[in-house]
Design an enzyme around this catalytic site. Structure first.
Site, PDB file in Angstrom:
ATOM      1  CG  ASP A  48      -1.834   1.186   1.264  1.00  0.00           C
ATOM      2  OD1 ASP A  48      -2.551   1.380   0.275  1.00  0.00           O
ATOM      3  OD2 ASP A  48      -1.823   1.919   2.267  1.00  0.00           O
TER       4      ASP A  48
ATOM      5  CG  ASP B  95      -2.839   1.160   7.674  1.00  0.00           C
ATOM      6  OD1 ASP B  95      -3.510   0.109   7.651  1.00  0.00           O
ATOM      7  OD2 ASP B  95      -3.327   2.270   7.414  1.00  0.00           O
TER       8      ASP B  95
ATOM      9  CG  ASP C  68      -3.985  -1.186   4.019  1.00  0.00           C
ATOM     10  OD1 ASP C  68      -4.811  -0.646   3.280  1.00  0.00           O
ATOM     11  OD2 ASP C  68      -2.880  -0.687   4.284  1.00  0.00           O
TER      12      ASP C  68
END
Length: 727
Positions: free
Chosen positions: A417, A619, A623
């Site tokens: 991400d 994180d 997520d």
């Protein structure tokens, strides 16, 4: 009706009976039936044991080591006495001394060689072997077979047979001379097995030092303000929301938030980060870390079992007792292996007896029982996990289970991400472009009002920009009819005006034209900036550009992963131009842009459907669905929130290079597990038939059995040499 009945049937499906469930003894690794096994509770989890010895070792390892040391001393003393007696006899014979002329030992009515051996070996058998008898008795009560039973059976047969030869020779089915006694066999087996187990536990103790070091980090006392008075009390009695004072040089007793003071805090004992971290008002602190130079007053936010340290200890403890899938084959084999060994030993004994060699049959019976103890098989995985997981924990890398290790070996793709993972997660406003005669400060103020309730990094950047423009003291305009559209933006009414803040998708949906600023928008996006559109009363009011700087170590981590032949993918909610610019700076070739939060898990699943073994790095909170969907979820930058994570690997620090280290460590642990299992299987595959055919002396078998377990533990201990390094 049919569906209802079906659902009702599934809901009320009988749970598996306890007697049908098996579990692994966390000490010796043997499989036991939950219904009949000894058990104990720790941290809300139940552990099962094959014997009282294993249970005591688990509950009080230090005390059990002391007890085992005493038993080893007794056993070795007996062996030394036997060796000394033989040595004295050989010395006298070698020098021609006429000891037999004045002390004819063979002609004495009772003190024959057999009696001397009986006197010397009996303490070894009863004291040194006592733990085996206790464990064997417990196993028989529970109608199971464990290692203690095999050792007790083998040594007792040798001992009682020798007693019969010396004192009751007429009871034996064949005539045996006194020199054929096997007292030494019994003593040597007990001594070797105890010595091996003692050394094994000693190595385990040193290898599992990580979790004990974590436990030792907990400070004993805390300075707490109660009823306006500072008092010192046990740290485990601090309550939530109490004010705690931490003086320079003291450990922080519990998790909390700073309400007064400035200091630097050494968090290396939990995160592995060597540099102290500056702490000011409203910043979080982690219990058991060291306050270095300033006086801090904190408000306790988590206490007892909820603290970060307690959660880390729990995670490490659970991970060290899990089983990798590759071990399950060994566990299944062990369940059938032990009964098969007993049958093999009886068949071997019967074969040699029928062949006319009763003593050889007895030796083969004992050797098969001793050589086949499946200790090495049972501890192959736990030993490696104990060292590897502890090694990772000391560097802020928490591996949750053995399953993760096996999947790490097959990993082909890592998906990052973008925000807060590859970037610092601390964006700032770089450009404000007003349009249609709207004021720049008004755009920022109203945008900040819309974003005031959001925790997204972009929202925080706009709020901070508004504060920096001198509006921190002013009362924000009232916000009404607020609405957040995930992945698109926010909107609401401010002072009678309809205000919209978001991306192209939202403005297209609201039918607000952005054609006039399209060129400027593309220019900012190509520079790697995230652009938010501002609309007021259905008109384009301007643009707010936000940029988040990349972590300096991100490019190094990506390059290293590529060298490991792992494909690197970046997920981003930004438009493609912005995402590709950022990915290009750190060497990522594959970018999936304009991803809504809810779609991340679907993208991970689509990669898996193509045959990829996928790790997702995020994180750990926003997520969570994607982390759960991935083959390996890696939650990075968890800090004090390790309890909330859904990742199979949890990285306490916010360093992307730890992703590489965690993968390498996982693979190293998996290699050790496979090495351990290979040698354990080979050892048993060769040892049992050799013993059954009479080619293996029971004393050598006991030494080999002890060395096999010792070699597995020692091989696992080599993981302590694994270098926790960056990149």
């Amino acid at each position: 009706m049919t569906n209802a009945a079906c659902c009702h049937s599934k809901t009320n499906a009988p749970p598996p009976k306890e007697e049908d469930l098996s579990a692994k003894d966390p000490v010796c690794g043997m499989m036991v039936q939950q219904a009949s096994a000894l058990k104990t509770e720790r941290g809300g989890r139940t552990y099962y044991f094959c014997s009282i010895n294993c249970k005591k070792t688990f509950e009080s390892p230090e005390q059990e080591l002391k007890t085992m040391k005493k038993r080893v001393a007794v056993a070795l003393t007996g062996l030394l006495a036997l060796a000394l007696l033989r040595a004295i006899a050989f010395i006298f014979l070698a020098t021609g001394a006429a000891i037999l002329s004045w002390a004819p030992i063979p002609n004495l009515p009772w003190f024959t060689w057999g009696v001397w051996l009986f006197i010397l070996v009996t303490p070894v058998q009863l004291i040194g072997g006592w733990g085996f008898y206790v464990g064997a008795a417990n196993a028989l009560k529970k109608k199971s077979i464990n290692m203690d039973l095999l050792i007790a059976l083998g040594t007792t047969v040798a001992y009682l047979y020798s007693v019969a030869v010396v004192f009751f020779p007429d009871m034996l089915p064949v005539k045996v001379e006194e020199r054929e006694v096997y007292f030494e066999v019994s003593a040597v087996i007990i001594a070797f097995v105890l010595l091996g187990k003692y050394m094994e536990e000693l190595i385990k103790k040193r290898s599992s030092a990580a979790i004990r070091r974590l436990m030792d980090l907990r400070p004993a006392t805390a300075h707490v303000i109660r009823n306006g008075v500072e008092i010192e009390m046990p740290a485990d009695q601090v309550m939530i929301d109490e004010m705690v004072i931490i003086k320079p040089g003291e450990k922080i007793p519990t998790d909390g938030v700073v309400i007064d003071g400035v200091s630097s805090v050494d968090e290396s004992m939990l995160t592995g980060e060597s540099l102290p971290v500056e702490k000011t008002i409203n910043e979080t602190v982690i219990g058991a870390t060291l306050n270095q130079r300033g006086l801090l007053r904190i408000k306790a936010t988590r206490v007892g079992s909820e603290t970060t340290l307690a959660q880390i200890i729990k995670l490490v403890d659970e991970a060290q007792t899990t089983t990798a899938p590759v071990q399950r084959l060994a566990d299944q084999a062990t369940r059938y292996f032990v009964p098969a060994v007993v049958i093999t030993s009886l068949v071997s004994f019967g074969f040699w007896w029928i062949s006319g060699n009763f003593p050889q049959g007895l030796l083969s019976f004992i050797a098969v029982l001793i050589i086949a103890c499946p200790c090495a098989l049972g501890i192959a995985t736990p030993a490696a996990l104990m060292v590897g997981v502890g090694k990772g924990a000391s560097a802020g890398i928490l591996i949750r289970s053995g399953d993760v290790l096996e999947r790490a070996k097959k990993l082909t793709t890592i998906v990052f991400d973008k925000t807060g993972t590859l970037t610092k997660g601390e964006p700032t406003v770089t450009d404000v472009v007003p349009w249609n005669n709207f004021d720049e400060n008004q755009i920022i103020q109203w945008s900040a009002t819309l974003e005031s309730g959001s925790e997204h990094p972009l929202a925080e950047a706009i709020v901070q920009e508004n504060i920096s423009r001198g509006r921190s003291q002013s009362t924000p305009p009232p916000l009404k009819n607020f609405e957040a559209i995930p992945g698109q933006g926010v909107k609401g009414d401010i002072q009678g005006h309809r205000v919209i803040l978001g991306n192209r998708v939202l403005f297209t949906k609201e039918k607000i034209s952005i054609q006039d600023l399209e060129r400027k928008l593309a220019e900012l996006e190509q520079a790697g900036k995230t652009v938010l559109l501002v609309g007021i009363d259905q008109k384009l009011a301007g643009l707010v550009a936000v940029a988040d700087s990349l972590k300096p170590e991100a490019a190094e981590a990506v390059a290293t992963l590529k060298k490991e032949n792992i494909q690197v993918v970046m997920l981003s909610g930004d438009n493609r131009r912005t995402a590709e610019f950022i990915a290009g700076q750190i060497g990522i070739d594959k970018v999936i842009a304009e991803v809504l939060p809810a779609d991340k898990a679907n993208i991970i699943q689509s990669l898996k459907d193509k045959g990829e073994v996928v790790a997702m790095v995020g994180d750990g909170v926003n997520d969570a669905p994607a982390l759960a969907t991935a083959d390996i979820g890696i939650a990075i930058g968890s800090g004090s929130d390790v309890a909330k994570e859904t990742g199979g690997i949890i990285l306490v620090k916010n360093d992307v290079r730890d992703v590489v280290t965690s993968i390498r460590l996982s693979r190293a642990v998996m290699r050790k597990i496979k090495q351990n299992l290979f040698w354990a299987f080979i050892y048993n595959a060769i040892g049992v038939p050799v013993a059954a055919f009479g080619f293996l002396n029971p004393m050598i078998a006991s030494a080999a059995m002890a060395l096999s377990s010792l070699s597995v533990v020692a091989n696992s201990a080599l993981l302590k040499l694994f270098k926790i390094k960056q990149g």
